[in-house]
Design an enzyme around this catalytic site. Structure first.
Site, PDB file in Angstrom:
ATOM      1  N   GLU A 429       0.812  -1.219   0.000  1.00  0.00           N
ATOM      2  CA  GLU A 429       0.000   0.000   0.000  1.00  0.00           C
ATOM      3  C   GLU A 429       0.847   1.272   0.000  1.00  0.00           C
ATOM      4  O   GLU A 429       0.760   2.088   0.908  1.00  0.00           O
ATOM      5  CB  GLU A 429      -0.924   0.002   1.232  1.00  0.00           C
ATOM      6  CG  GLU A 429      -1.981  -1.073   1.203  1.00  0.00           C
ATOM      7  CD  GLU A 429      -3.174  -0.750   0.322  1.00  0.00           C
ATOM      8  OE1 GLU A 429      -3.100   0.222  -0.455  1.00  0.00           O
ATOM      9  OE2 GLU A 429      -4.171  -1.483   0.409  1.00  0.00           O
ATOM     10  N   GLU A 492      -4.186 -10.633  -0.170  1.00  0.00           N
ATOM     11  CA  GLU A 492      -4.991 -10.568   1.054  1.00  0.00           C
ATOM     12  C   GLU A 492      -6.417 -10.920   0.646  1.00  0.00           C
ATOM     13  O   GLU A 492      -6.942 -10.362  -0.314  1.00  0.00           O
ATOM     14  CB  GLU A 492      -4.966  -9.165   1.676  1.00  0.00           C
ATOM     15  CG  GLU A 492      -3.588  -8.761   2.180  1.00  0.00           C
ATOM     16  CD  GLU A 492      -3.524  -7.343   2.760  1.00  0.00           C
ATOM     17  OE1 GLU A 492      -4.556  -6.827   3.224  1.00  0.00           O
ATOM     18  OE2 GLU A 492      -2.424  -6.773   2.723  1.00  0.00           O
TER      19      GLU A 492
HETATM   20  C1  IPT Z   1      -5.113  -3.936   3.836  1.00  0.00           C
HETATM   21  C2  IPT Z   1      -3.718  -3.829   4.373  1.00  0.00           C
HETATM   22  O1  IPT Z   1      -2.781  -4.181   3.415  1.00  0.00           O
HETATM   23  C3  IPT Z   1      -3.487  -4.626   5.590  1.00  0.00           C
HETATM   24  O2  IPT Z   1      -2.312  -4.188   6.198  1.00  0.00           O
HETATM   25  C4  IPT Z   1      -4.641  -4.539   6.535  1.00  0.00           C
HETATM   26  O3  IPT Z   1      -4.814  -3.216   6.911  1.00  0.00           O
HETATM   27  C5  IPT Z   1      -5.870  -4.978   5.839  1.00  0.00           C
HETATM   28  O4  IPT Z   1      -6.112  -4.185   4.734  1.00  0.00           O
HETATM   29  C6  IPT Z   1      -7.110  -4.889   6.694  1.00  0.00           C
HETATM   30  O5  IPT Z   1      -7.011  -5.466   7.926  1.00  0.00           O
HETATM   31  S1  IPT Z   1      -5.463  -2.397   3.095  1.00  0.00           S
HETATM   32  C7  IPT Z   1      -7.187  -2.210   3.041  1.00  0.00           C
HETATM   33  C8  IPT Z   1      -7.517  -0.769   2.918  1.00  0.00           C
HETATM   34  C9  IPT Z   1      -7.757  -2.953   1.884  1.00  0.00           C
END
Ligand code: IPT
Length: 996
Positions: A429, A492
């Site tokens: 990010e 993710e």
């Molecule tokens: C995404 C992040 O990469 C991760 O660090 C964590 O924050 C996760 O989301 C949520 O728990 S970024 C999100 C804005 C899609």
């Protein structure tokens, strides 16, 4: 005058990779050259701002006897009981003004001092290096009063050459750590801000002509099975000759000079993979130093849309993992981490993304040894710039180029020897920009043997693998069309916050259908709750705001498949069941075993079967399944079963480890499959059906029906000696965090039948449920009929100012000591929201402590999370039927209940039996608190004292979804208002007494 105006502390805001006598980044090596561990007790003093730090503290003669003590490694905010500040949590946003590279005047600054005695022989020759493995966020270092460097890059190793400053005998090392620095702008990961020296500090004696850096590239040609070991050394000319030995491979080579490319043919080798992590120990030695490297031979390639290791497509069953411990923060504890990794292996996880920084180096040793595919991610995130439209993002600012490149160098060089690493990730990010491009270019030149990953690059400028986070399955399928010829992953997905994520199986089916989709990484492994206590000493796991931060992101830091204390949540079992690499499918024609491992046949597994009737085993055995090679499948006939007995017949097959492995004991079940074999109705010889008893008015204005008593509204007051109150229908469940957060659009606002993809943005489900008044429904009795065969009530439930209602009809009967309830629920027209649940709510005495049931289990299950559930008989303590999430919320639902029995000392047993209506049976929740009590509490310790046991018999429940960060419950798993019905029998038995 602001403290930062002082020229002496200008370095804090300097955009620089670090300064001083920095040693070139090199591999983490297991060497026989001496080291001095500088962990342990240090003297410590905290200043509220950088400018206030005592200038004299760096003087070796300074008297620090009045200072406090602190242990290194540690975070000072997790020591000192608040004297030294507290942790603070923000996700995307910066906890200081977006004013790069400046930081607030209030910049907590911790001076760490310690003395050490140099081993006497270290000055006889060689050099002395001082190593920092992790320090947040910036450290200025003095040795014996000489400034030796400024260390930057919190989660990266840095070594300083202190040969000229170290002295015989006693030495004084001072490290001044500033919580905030310019580097904080590029370290904006979603986690607690935890300043301190949190990884090891080590002094190294580097021999003259030592092997400063060693890189073993262990390639294996998948076509021939032959290995090549390419040895790259960084050492002075006088270090040669260097011997390379691997006795297991019969390898014995002598490298005479630095110039030659040392590619050694090692002949046939076994490959390394996450499934079969075959390591070879290679010793690289010269006269001065011996280095031991555990290497694994494998080839990582991206060919078209295939990401291959050893010629086979990867399937990532991965998890994002932070270095985190609820007591120690980011301080690494190898035995505990090893245990966690064993738990991962036992749940079929095969990959780790080191979100969002290089982990402690030992994590990678464990991944090599136990077998995990690893995406090693750089310590880089500038997410907070997004808030301002990415204006001023360091990723595209030439001033930051060296910082970015240095971070890539230090990650790749430190970790390059690990066979587990299958990709380098630029960071997380951080938007887009030339500095990311520069990192990618450098990495590709330095290590052509591994692809580059970076999720935020949606136009594939600097990546070899297309990556997304929280994309819906529709978006992923779309990517296979818009990004043809490229491998795709979800770095993710299935956000594990609170109860959920639901919908894992939908992703798995989509990965199966599209070879370009190589799987993904769950967000994330562990809740980052920090163990603390209330004023009265009640321990709890804190999240954002609990340390008094005014600007924070609440419970978003608790989103793991295991709770902060390591307790697995139901999602872990669901994930394991969905992604199992051994797929066993049972059908009337036989059993199919599909081996989806990367490596290794099924010869290590025993396929046991058991035939159960009404949840009781009547026969069992072992299926003869010939070993199936990775990538192959086979089928075998079902065992011959006697299906004559009355009852519900099930065949269950488990694939279990025949012998122990490094990660699980013999008997560990890798996967379970079930086949319903039908229901055999009992013969006509069953006891004659007793006639139902009449319902009659009682003196108190209510009604009596057999041994059951009702109030004037037809609500159940008691059954025999047992007060079993209520029995009315409720729609409310305590919103899960997927119900109450709405980070992505919802399916539910659009026509569920037509919506695919994300639907439209809108309020969360919980907001919409509250707006519709589902938490404040009012009953209005329409009819109450006491009759010769029981009591019938019909009432409407509706919220204030709402024209929508539901009609509930409840028919109570009593016969032969059993209370029967038939319940029908019908929605009126005009509903535009889903329902959380349709449950019959019974309040029972608090003394019920044990539950046993025939139904689904052992864990909870919901419409979009039921792959781990099987049908059988289970038992559990009432306390263990729900999950202690960091934020109390709905949990513990188990679908398709056949029988439930509750027991508690001094109480009659209470049992519930269901009969299917149109093939469906209700599920149940047994909890110590009501849905309303769960809803009101923000932490488990805020729940009121339990006043009783709550039994919800759910005619239906809404799915879980993943909307806390991702897609909502899919239409097919959403509970849209619809008619539902159930039939249940209640029976109150004998009183359980301790003396039996
Ligand atoms: C995404 C992040 O990469 C991760 O660090 C964590 O924050 C996760 O989301 C949520 O728990 S970024 C999100 C804005 C899609």
């Amino acid at each position: 005058m602001p403290a930062t105006a002082s020229p002496d502390i200008a370095y804090i805001e300097e955009i620089s990779p670090g300064s001083g006598r920095r040693v070139a980044p090199r591999a983490h090596l297991d060497s026989d050259s001496p080291v001095l561990d500088l962990c342990g007790d240090w003297r410590f003093r905290l200043y509220p701002s950088a400018g206030e730090a005592d200038a004299a503290a760096s003087d070796p003669g300074f008297d620090d006897s009045g200072w406090d003590a602190i242990d290194v490694p540690s975070h000072w905010v997790l020591r000192g009981d608040g004297r030294w500040g507290r942790p603070a949590y923000t996700n995307v946003k910066y906890p200081f003004p977006l004013d790069p590279p400046h930081v607030p005047d209030a910049n907590p600054t911790g001076d760490h001092r310690r003395r050490f005695v140099l081993p006497p022989d270290w000055l006889a020759g060689g050099r002395v290096w001082l190593r920092f493995d992790g320090l947040e966020s910036l450290g200025r270092v003095w040795l014996n009063g000489h400034e030796v460097g400024v260390v930057r890059g919190s989660r990266l190793r840095q070594e300083l050459d202190v040969t000229d400053q170290v002295r015989a005998g006693g030495n004084v090392l001072v490290v001044r750590v500033h919580q905030w620095s310019a580097m904080s702008y590029v370290e904006d990961q979603d986690q607690w801000w935890l300043p301190g020296i949190f990884r090891e500090v080590t002094l190294l004696h580097r021999p003259d002509a030592g092997l400063d850096d060693v890189w073993l590239r262990a390639d294996r040609d998948p076509a021939t099975g032959r290995g090549t070991l390419t040895v790259e050394l960084s050492c002075p000319p006088e270090a040669y000759p260097v011997r390379v030995r691997c006795p297991e491979l019969g390898l014995e080579a002598e490298l005479r000079d630095a110039a030659a490319a040392h590619a050694l043919d090692v002949g046939p080798v076994e490959p390394w993979s996450a499934d079969v992590p075959r390591l070879y120990e290679v010793v690289v030695a010269n006269a001065a130093e011996t280095v031991t490297v555990r290497t694994g031979f494998r080839r990582v390639e991206v060919v078209g849309d295939a990401w291959l290791v050893n010629g086979r497509r990867l399937r990532l069953r991965g998890v994002n993992r932070h270095d985190f411990d609820p007591i120690e923060g980011r301080v690494f504890d190898a035995p505990k981490v090893r245990e966690a990794m064993l738990l991962m292996k036992r749940h079929n996880l095969n990959a780790i993304r080191t979100s969002h920084y290089p982990p402690h180096p030992v994590l990678l040793d464990l991944a090599d040894e136990l077998g995990f595919w690893v995406i090693d991610e750089c310590d880089l995130e500038t997410h907070g710039f997004e808030t301002n439209g990415w204006v001023g993002n360091p990723s595209d600012d030439p001033d930051w180029r060296e910082v970015y490149l240095d971070r890539a160098h230090r990650m790749v060089e430190r970790d390059k020897n690990h066979p587990c690493i299958i990709a380098w990730s630029l960071g997380n990010e951080s938007g887009q920009g030339g500095n990311l491009a520069a990192m990618a270019t450098w990495i590709r030149r330095r290590d052509p043997g591994r692809p580059v990953h970076y999720e935020n690059d949606h136009t594939d400028r600097y990546v070899d693998v297309v990556s997304r986070m929280y994309a819906t399955v529709e978006e992923l399928v779309e990517l296979t069309r818009t990004r043809p010829g490229r491998p795709i992953i979800e770095c993710e997905y299935v956000h594990a916050m609170g109860n959920g994520a639901g919908g894992i199986a939908t992703y798995e089916a989509t990965f199966d259908a599209h070879p370009a989709l190589h799987g993904g990484f769950v967000w994330e492994w562990r809740d980052h709750g920090i163990l603390t206590a209330t004023a009265d000493g009640t321990p709890f796991h804190a999240y954002g705001g609990d340390f008094g931060e005014v600007f924070h992101d609440g419970s978003f830091v608790c989103d793991g498949m295991v709770l902060a204390d390591g307790t697995p949540t139901p999602m872990l079992a669901e994930y394991a069941a969905v992604v199992t690499p051994i797929k066993v499918v049972l059908a009337a024609e036989g059993v199919t075993v599909d081996n989806r491992r990367h490596d290794g046949d099924t010869g290590d597994l025993t396929f046991g079967w058991v035939h159960e009737v009404d949840g009781r085993a009547v026969a069992s055995g072992v299926l003869a399944v010939p070993p199936v090679a990775a990538g192959d499948s086979t089928s075998a006939p079902l065992p011959t079963l006697d299906r004559g007995a009355a009852g519900e017949h099930w065949l269950t097959v488990t694939a279990a480890l025949a012998d122990r492995t490094p990660w699980a004991p013999a008997g560990h079940v890798v996967t379970t499959a079930q086949l319903p074999l039908g229901v055999v109705e009992p013969g006509a010889s069953a006891a004659p059906v007793a006639a139902p008893e009449p319902a009659v008015p009682s003196d108190d204005g209510g009604y009596a029906l057999g041994e059951a008593r009702f109030d004037r509204w037809g609500r159940l007051l008691s059954v025999g000696p047992l007060p079993a109150l209520g029995g009315e229908v409720t729609l409310w469940r305590a919103p899960t965090e997927n119900d109450s957060l709405a980070t992505r659009g919802s399916y539910e606002l659009a026509d569920p039948a037509e919506t695919m993809g994300l639907g439209v943005d809108g309020p969360s489900s919980a907001e919409r449920w509250r707006e519709a008044g589902l938490d404040r429904l009012q009953p209005r009795l329409v009819a109450l009929v006491p009759g010769p065969d029981g009591l019938t009530t019909r009432y409407l439930l509706a919220a204030a100012n709402s024209a929508q209602h539901l009609t509930v009809e409840q028919r109570w009967r009593w016969s032969a000591g059993t209370l029967q309830l038939d319940v029908d629920v019908q929605p009126s027209a005009g509903w535009t929201v889903t329902w959380p649940r349709v449950g019959v709510h019974l309040r029972l005495p608090a003394g019920y402590a044990e539950a046993s049931w025939f139904g689904t289990g052992p864990g909870e299950n919901y419409a979009d999370s039921r792959v781990a559930a099987r049908v059988g008989r289970f038992s559990a303590a009432v306390d263990d039927l729900t999950v202690r999430y960091a934020v109390p919320q709905e949990s513990g639902h188990r679908e398709a209940l056949r029988e439930l029995r509750l027991a508690g000392q001094g109480l009659p047993s209470f049992s519930v039996t269901t009969t299917p209506v149109a093939g469906a049976r209700p599920g149940f929740v047994v909890a110590r608190h009501s849905a309303e009590e769960w809803t009101a509490a923000r932490h488990p310790h805020e729940l009121p004292r339990s006043h009783g046991v709550h039994l919800y018999l759910d005619l239906a429940q809404h799915g879980l979804g993943s909307r806390s960060c991702g897609p909502d419950v899919r239409p097919e798993h959403a509970l849209w208002p619809r008619p539902v019905a159930a039939s249940v029998l209640f029976r109150v038995g004998h009183v359980d007494r301790a003396d039996g």
